[in-house]
Write a protein that holds these residues in place. Structure first.
Motif, mmCIF file in Angstrom:
data_model
loop_
_atom_site.group_PDB
_atom_site.id
_atom_site.type_symbol
_atom_site.label_atom_id
_atom_site.label_comp_id
_atom_site.label_asym_id
_atom_site.label_seq_id
_atom_site.Cartn_x
_atom_site.Cartn_y
_atom_site.Cartn_z
ATOM 1 N N TRP A 99 0.830 -1.203 0.000
ATOM 2 C CA TRP A 99 0.000 0.000 0.000
ATOM 3 C C TRP A 99 0.871 1.263 0.000
ATOM 4 N N ARG A 100 1.893 1.269 0.843
ATOM 5 C CA ARG A 100 2.773 2.440 0.931
ATOM 6 C C ARG A 100 3.546 2.651 -0.368
ATOM 7 N N ILE A 101 3.999 1.556 -0.971
ATOM 8 C CA ILE A 101 4.707 1.667 -2.248
ATOM 9 C C ILE A 101 3.792 2.300 -3.295
ATOM 10 N N PRO A 103 -6.801 2.699 -7.589
ATOM 11 C CA PRO A 103 -7.892 2.344 -6.664
ATOM 12 C C PRO A 103 -7.671 0.932 -6.132
ATOM 13 N N TRP A 104 -7.930 0.739 -4.861
ATOM 14 C CA TRP A 104 -7.865 -0.581 -4.242
ATOM 15 C C TRP A 104 -9.282 -1.036 -3.898
ATOM 16 N N LEU A 118 -4.023 1.219 5.412
ATOM 17 C CA LEU A 118 -4.756 0.881 4.191
ATOM 18 C C LEU A 118 -6.107 1.594 4.156
ATOM 19 N N ARG A 119 -6.369 2.303 3.073
ATOM 20 C CA ARG A 119 -7.644 3.000 2.881
ATOM 21 C C ARG A 119 -8.117 2.724 1.448
ATOM 22 N N PRO A 120 -8.855 1.649 1.241
ATOM 23 C CA PRO A 120 -9.232 1.279 -0.131
ATOM 24 C C PRO A 120 -10.283 2.214 -0.713
ATOM 25 N N LEU A 146 -13.132 -1.406 6.057
ATOM 26 C CA LEU A 146 -14.219 -0.446 5.875
ATOM 27 C C LEU A 146 -13.785 0.988 6.117
ATOM 28 N N THR A 147 -12.494 1.263 6.074
ATOM 29 C CA THR A 147 -11.976 2.587 6.443
ATOM 30 C C THR A 147 -11.668 3.473 5.249
#
Length: 495
Positions: free
Chosen positions: A106-108, A117-118, A192-194, A224-225
Motif C-alpha cells: 500500500w505504501r509503495i 484504486p484498491w 490501508l484506505r481502499p 471499511l476505512t
C-alpha cells in the motif's frame, strides 16, 4: 527512511529491515527491499528457502530470531505470525514499527505518484468466491487486473507488476488492485484506505491468533476505512427449496456484528447488501414472475443481473455476487460487464466442487469450509447430507451449526483432532443421527471416512466434505484434504 503519502514510512537504501518469514509473500518482500538497497535480515523458524540465495543484495538469513537487532528500523512480517511472537513483541517494545506485506505494498503504491484504486474483500467466509466474481466483472469491463492477496499472487507483486523493480515478471501494470485479505493481513495493514472495502460476514474463527472475537472483528473492520464501505447486512435464511428469494416480513436475522461495524465505519459512502428488496443505499433482490433479479439502489443502476445467471450452488453465493457487484460499481463498472462477469465465473477447486455421482449419491468437496460458518453455508445448500466433518476448530464452537443443520443430516463421519467436540454437539442437538468416528490419522483416514460415508448414504443424498475445521492436524493444507477426498471417491467408483 523515506516518507510516503500520509506520513507513513517506506524503507530506503541503507536501512536495516527485518523480514519475518520467507514464504510466498516473504520472498517478494525481501526481493523488493534488496533492490532498493536496504539491508535485509531474514528470520524464519524453517530452513532458508532455495530462492533466498538467488536474491542479489545485502540479504542475510538469521534463523529464528527472538528479538530485533540493534539498528533495525522496520519489521515486515508474514501475516501468519501473531503479534505475541517474541520477535514482534520485542520490536513493539522498542518502538519499532511492525507491518505486513500488504501494508508495505500500500505504501509503495501511494508513494508511486500514480496510485491505483484498491478494492478489498474480507470476511470469515466467501472471500475467494467473491474476489473471483469481482475479478471476472472487472475483466469483462476491460480492466487489467488479477486478484491478489490471500489468493493468486502476493499484493506486493501486483503493485510492482510492470514496473522497473520487477523486470523478470511478464505481468503488465495493474489498472487497480483487487485484494482478498484475511484478518491477519488487515491487522498488519493499519494505514490501508481502499477505494471500496467489503465485509462479507463475521463468525468465530482464528480466535487463537487474535485472542478474542472483538479483536478479530476490529481487524476485519479495517477493510471499511476507505471511501466506500460495503457490508452484507444479514445472513440468507434457508427456505428448504435451495432457491434464492426475498425474505418475508419477520424473517430477518441481522448480523449485528457486520451491521454495527458498517455503521461505525468512517467511510463517506456506506452500502448494504441485503437478502430482500433494496431501499436507497442498498443492493438486494426482487422476485417477479418467479425470477429473482439483483437490483442496485446504492449507485443508481437498477437491474444488475438475474440470480439464475450465477453458476454456483447455494443462495449464499448470490449474496457473494451482489457484494462483488457493489465493489465493481464503486469503480464505475457498467451493469452489462457485471452480468457478463457473473455468467462467465466458475468457482475454484475445493469450493462446493462436485466430484462424482455413484449409485444416485453425489459426492461434493467443500474442504475450503474450514470453520463452522462456512460449513453452515455449504450444508444448507443441500436437502439431505452425509456430513464428513472434523479437524482443528481453532477455538470455534459448533453447537449453533449442528442445531441449525440437524434435520438435514442422514449421517455424520467424524475425523481429526477436534472430532469429539463435534460428536458432543451432535449428542446434544442431533442424538438420533447415525455417526461413525475415524480414529486413524494416517494417509488412509480419508479413504476410511469416504467408505464409511457411503454406507450411510442412500440415493438422492449428498456426501459432503465440509469439515468446519482447519486441516493441518492431518493434512498439509485444506487442498491436500480435498484431493484426498477426491481420490477416495474415485476409489469407490472402481470395480
Amino acid at each position: 527512511m523515506i516518507i510516503a503519502d500520509g506520513g507513513r514510512g517506506l524503507p530506503g537504501a541503507g536501512d536495516l529491515v527485518v523480514a519475518a518469514g520467507a514464504g510466498v509473500t516473504g520472498l517478494p518482500v525481501v526481493r523488493y527491499l534488496a533492490r532498493i538497497g536496504a539491508s535485509v535480515l531474514v528470520t524464519s523458524n524453517r530452513p532458508a528457502p532455495a530462492g533466498l540465495a538467488e536474491i542479489a543484495g545485502d540479504v542475510t538469513f538469521a534463523g529464528d530470531l527472538m528479538s530485533v537487532p540493534q539498528g533495525c528500523s522496520l519489521v515486515v512480517t508474514s501475516a501468519g505470525i501473531p503479534p505475541s511472537h517474541p520477535l514482534l513483541a520485542s520490536a513493539l517494545a522498542a518502538d519499532i514499527e511492525v507491518i505486513g506485506e500488504t501494508e508495505l505494498a500500500w505504501r509503495i503504491d501511494q508513494a508511486s505518484g500514480s496510485p491505483r484504486p484498491w478494492l478489498v474483500v474480507t470476511g470469515t467466509n466467501g472471500k475467494t468466491t467473491t474476489i473471483g466474481l469481482l475479478e471476472a466483472m472487472l475483466q469483462a469491463a476491460g480492466r487489467q487486473v488479477t486478484a491478489c492477496g490471500n489468493v493468486g499472487w502476493p499484493v506486493i507483486e501486483a503493485v510492482l507488476a510492470g514496473g522497473p523493480l520487477e523486470p523478470w515478471q511478464q505481468q503488465p501494470r495493474q489498472d487497480l488492485i483487487a485484494a482478498e485479505l484475511s484478518s491477519f493481513q488487515l491487522h498488519y495493514a493499519p494505514s490501508l484506505r481502499p477505494r471500496a472495502g467489503l465485509l462479507l460476514n463475521l463468525a468465530e474463527d482464528h480466535l487463537d491468533w487474535h485472542g478474542s472475537m472483538a479483536a478479530y472483528a476490529q481487524a476485519k473492520a479495517l477493510a471499511l476505512t476507505g471511501d466506500i464501505a460495503v457490508a452484507v447486512r444479514d445472513r440468507p435464511v434457508d427456505h428448504g427449496s435451495g432457491r434464492f428469494r426475498p425474505r418475508l416480513r419477520g424473517e430477518n436475522h441481522p448480523d449485528p456484528t457486520a451491521e454495527s461495524l458498517l455503521r461505525a465505519a468512517p467511510a463517506g459512502i456506506k452500502v448494504e447488501v441485503i437478502d430482500g428488496v433494496p431501499a436507497d443505499g442498498q443492493i438486494g433482490v426482487t422476485a417477479a414472475g418467479g425470477a429473482e433479479t439483483v437490483v442496485d439502489q446504492a449507485f443508481g443502476h437498477g437491474r444488475l443481473f438475474a440470480a439464475a445467471d450465477l453458476r454456483l450452488p447455494g443462495r449464499h453465493n448470490v449474496t457473494n455476487a451482489m457484494a462483488a457487484a457493489a465493489l465493481a460499481l464503486a469503480v464505475d463498472v457498467p451493469p452489462p460487464a457485471i452480468r457478463q462477469g457473473v455468467r462467465a465465473f466458475t468457482p475454484g477447486a475445493h469450493r462446493n466442487q462436485p466430484v462424482a455421482e455413484i449409485g444416485g449419491v453425489r459426492y461434493v468437496n467443500d474442504t475450503k469450509a474450514t470453520n463452522p460458518h462456512a460449513a453452515a453455508a455449504s450444508l444448507l445448500a443441500y436437502q439431505r447430507v452425509v456430513w464428513i466433518a472434523g479437524g482443528q476448530l481453532k477455538g470455534a464452537t459448533v453447537d449453533e451449526l449442528v442445531a441449525r443443520i440437524a434435520d438435514r443430516l442422514a449421517g455424520v463421519v467424524l475425523l481429526g483432532v477436534d472430532a469429539q467436540v463435534i460428536e458432543d454437539a451432535l449428542g446434544r442437538h442431533a442424538p438420533d443421527v447415525p455417526r461413525i468416528s475415524v480414529g486413524r490419522t494416517d494417509d488412509g483416514a480419508m479413504d476410511e471416512a469416504v467408505r464409511a460415508a457411503a454406507t450411510l448414504a442412500a440415493p438422492g443424498t449428498v456426501v459432503l466434505l465440509a469439515p468446519a475445521a482447519a486441516s493441518l492436524d492431518m493434512f498439509s493444507s485444506y487442498a491436500a484434504r480435498g484431493d484426498a477426498f477426491a481420490r477416495a471417491v474415485a476409489a469407490l467408483d472402481r470395480p
